[in-house]
Every structure is written in C-alpha cells, then in structure tokens.
Design an enzyme around this catalytic site. Structure first.
Site, PDB file in Angstrom:
ATOM      1  N   VAL A  96      34.416  37.902  39.473  1.00  0.00           N
ATOM      2  CA  VAL A  96      34.086  38.723  38.299  1.00  0.00           C
ATOM      3  C   VAL A  96      33.711  37.774  37.156  1.00  0.00           C
ATOM      4  O   VAL A  96      34.527  36.954  36.736  1.00  0.00           O
ATOM      5  CB  VAL A  96      35.257  39.631  37.889  1.00  0.00           C
ATOM      6  N   HIS A 100      38.726  35.293  32.957  1.00  0.00           N
ATOM      7  CA  HIS A 100      40.056  35.902  33.051  1.00  0.00           C
ATOM      8  C   HIS A 100      41.067  34.892  33.557  1.00  0.00           C
ATOM      9  O   HIS A 100      40.738  33.999  34.343  1.00  0.00           O
ATOM     10  CB  HIS A 100      40.040  37.137  33.970  1.00  0.00           C
TER      11      HIS A 100
HETATM   12  P1  5GP Z   1      38.188  36.214  40.498  1.00  0.00           P
HETATM   13  O1  5GP Z   1      38.004  36.119  41.965  1.00  0.00           O
HETATM   14  O2  5GP Z   1      36.888  36.479  39.766  1.00  0.00           O
HETATM   15  O3  5GP Z   1      38.949  35.053  39.896  1.00  0.00           O
HETATM   16  O4  5GP Z   1      39.154  37.430  40.257  1.00  0.00           O
HETATM   17  C1  5GP Z   1      38.705  38.731  40.076  1.00  0.00           C
HETATM   18  C2  5GP Z   1      39.917  39.611  40.254  1.00  0.00           C
HETATM   19  O5  5GP Z   1      39.624  40.865  39.705  1.00  0.00           O
HETATM   20  C3  5GP Z   1      40.285  39.823  41.721  1.00  0.00           C
HETATM   21  O6  5GP Z   1      41.638  39.389  41.949  1.00  0.00           O
HETATM   22  C4  5GP Z   1      40.114  41.320  41.926  1.00  0.00           C
HETATM   23  O7  5GP Z   1      41.110  41.874  42.760  1.00  0.00           O
HETATM   24  C5  5GP Z   1      40.193  41.860  40.497  1.00  0.00           C
HETATM   25  N1  5GP Z   1      39.406  43.062  40.246  1.00  0.00           N
HETATM   26  C6  5GP Z   1      38.100  43.253  40.565  1.00  0.00           C
HETATM   27  N2  5GP Z   1      37.684  44.461  40.155  1.00  0.00           N
HETATM   28  C7  5GP Z   1      38.761  45.041  39.539  1.00  0.00           C
HETATM   29  C8  5GP Z   1      38.952  46.308  38.908  1.00  0.00           C
HETATM   30  O8  5GP Z   1      38.066  47.145  38.831  1.00  0.00           O
HETATM   31  N3  5GP Z   1      40.187  46.555  38.400  1.00  0.00           N
HETATM   32  C9  5GP Z   1      41.200  45.649  38.472  1.00  0.00           C
HETATM   33  N4  5GP Z   1      42.371  46.015  37.928  1.00  0.00           N
HETATM   34  N5  5GP Z   1      41.056  44.446  39.083  1.00  0.00           N
HETATM   35  C10 5GP Z   1      39.847  44.144  39.595  1.00  0.00           C
END
Ligand code: 5GP
Ligand code: ZN
Length: 117
Positions: A96, A100
């Site tokens: 995403v 974050h």
């Molecule tokens: P990344 O892989 O980018 O570091 O982490 C993205 C995180 O966002 C993942 O752990 C995934 O489960 C979480 N995530 C993706 N879409 C959503 C959403 O719509 N709602 C929530 N609460 N978490 C999300």
C-alpha cells in the site's frame, strides 16, 4: 488521493474503524493481522513511501512513532515488547503506497538473522 485505501479509512469512508486519530495521524487495525496486535499508524496526509519524505515531514514521522508507542501501551504490549516496521518499495514488501508504520506485538518476533547465500 481519492483512490488510496488508507486515505479513505482516514476520512472515515473505509471499512476499518479508527482506533486513534488526531490532526496529524490515524491508527487502525490491519485487516489481515500477522500478530495478535497488528495496528497500522499512518499520516493523515498522503505520502507514498519513505522515499517521498522531505525534511518538512521529520516532526510528522516522529509523531507517528510517539503515537505507535501510545497505541502499544493501550494494546497492552508496551512491557512485553513489540516491533515497528516500515516496508518500503517492491523488495521491501510494500503493497500500500501510503506510508504506514506496522505495530506488531503479542507474540515472540524472530531476530533479523539470515544468510546472503
Ligand atoms: P505493506 O505490505 O504495504 O507494508 O502493508 C499493507 C498492509 O495493509 C497489509 O498488512 C494489509 O493487510 C493492510 N491492508 C491492506 N488493505 C487494507 C484495508 O483496506 N484495511 C485495513 N485495515 N488494512 C489493509
Ligand atoms: Zn493515501
């Protein structure tokens, strides 16, 4: 960013309920938790990744960590310990592109050991 899922959640238009919000940052539970405590802490302003930060964002990123620490306390993992993770770019595992901080706790994390072989 109208097509960003985290911007939608911050605006109260996503499916995730906010655990925390102030004028700068928001916190909500990850919808696919990988630990008993898995909270995402995000700036309210859309910044795609660590690569897109400027010197003006330094106080904001410091605040992100302070809020993560407070949420760790609220979630009851401050004493047992927790991990803060910021995945960046494709090989960093970022999916995403709204920056974050993952707050992970409630289970033993493995040390970052491995082999280059
Ligand atoms: P990344 O892989 O980018 O570091 O982490 C993205 C995180 O966002 C993942 O752990 C995934 O489960 C979480 N995530 C993706 N879409 C959503 C959403 O719509 N709602 C929530 N609460 N978490 C999300
Ligand atoms: Zn966004």
């Amino acid at each position: 960013m109208s097509d960003c899922i985290f911007c939608k959640i911050i605006a109260g238009r996503g499916s995730s309920q906010l655990l925390y919000q102030d004028e700068l940052v928001s916190g909500f539970r990850d919808h696919h938790p990988v630990a008993p405590v898995h909270v995402l802490v995000v700036p309210n302003k859309h910044i795609a990744s660590v690569n897109d930060l400027t010197s003006e964002d330094e106080a904001l990123m410091g605040h992100l960590v302070t809020v993560a620490r407070e949420l760790a306390r609220q979630e009851g993992v401050d004493r047992s310990g927790y991990r803060l993770v910021v995945n960046t770019g494709p090989q960093g595992g970022q999916r995403v592109y709204h920056i974050h901080l993952h707050l992970l706790g409630g289970r033993q994390m493995q040390a970052l050991v491995g082999s280059m072989d």
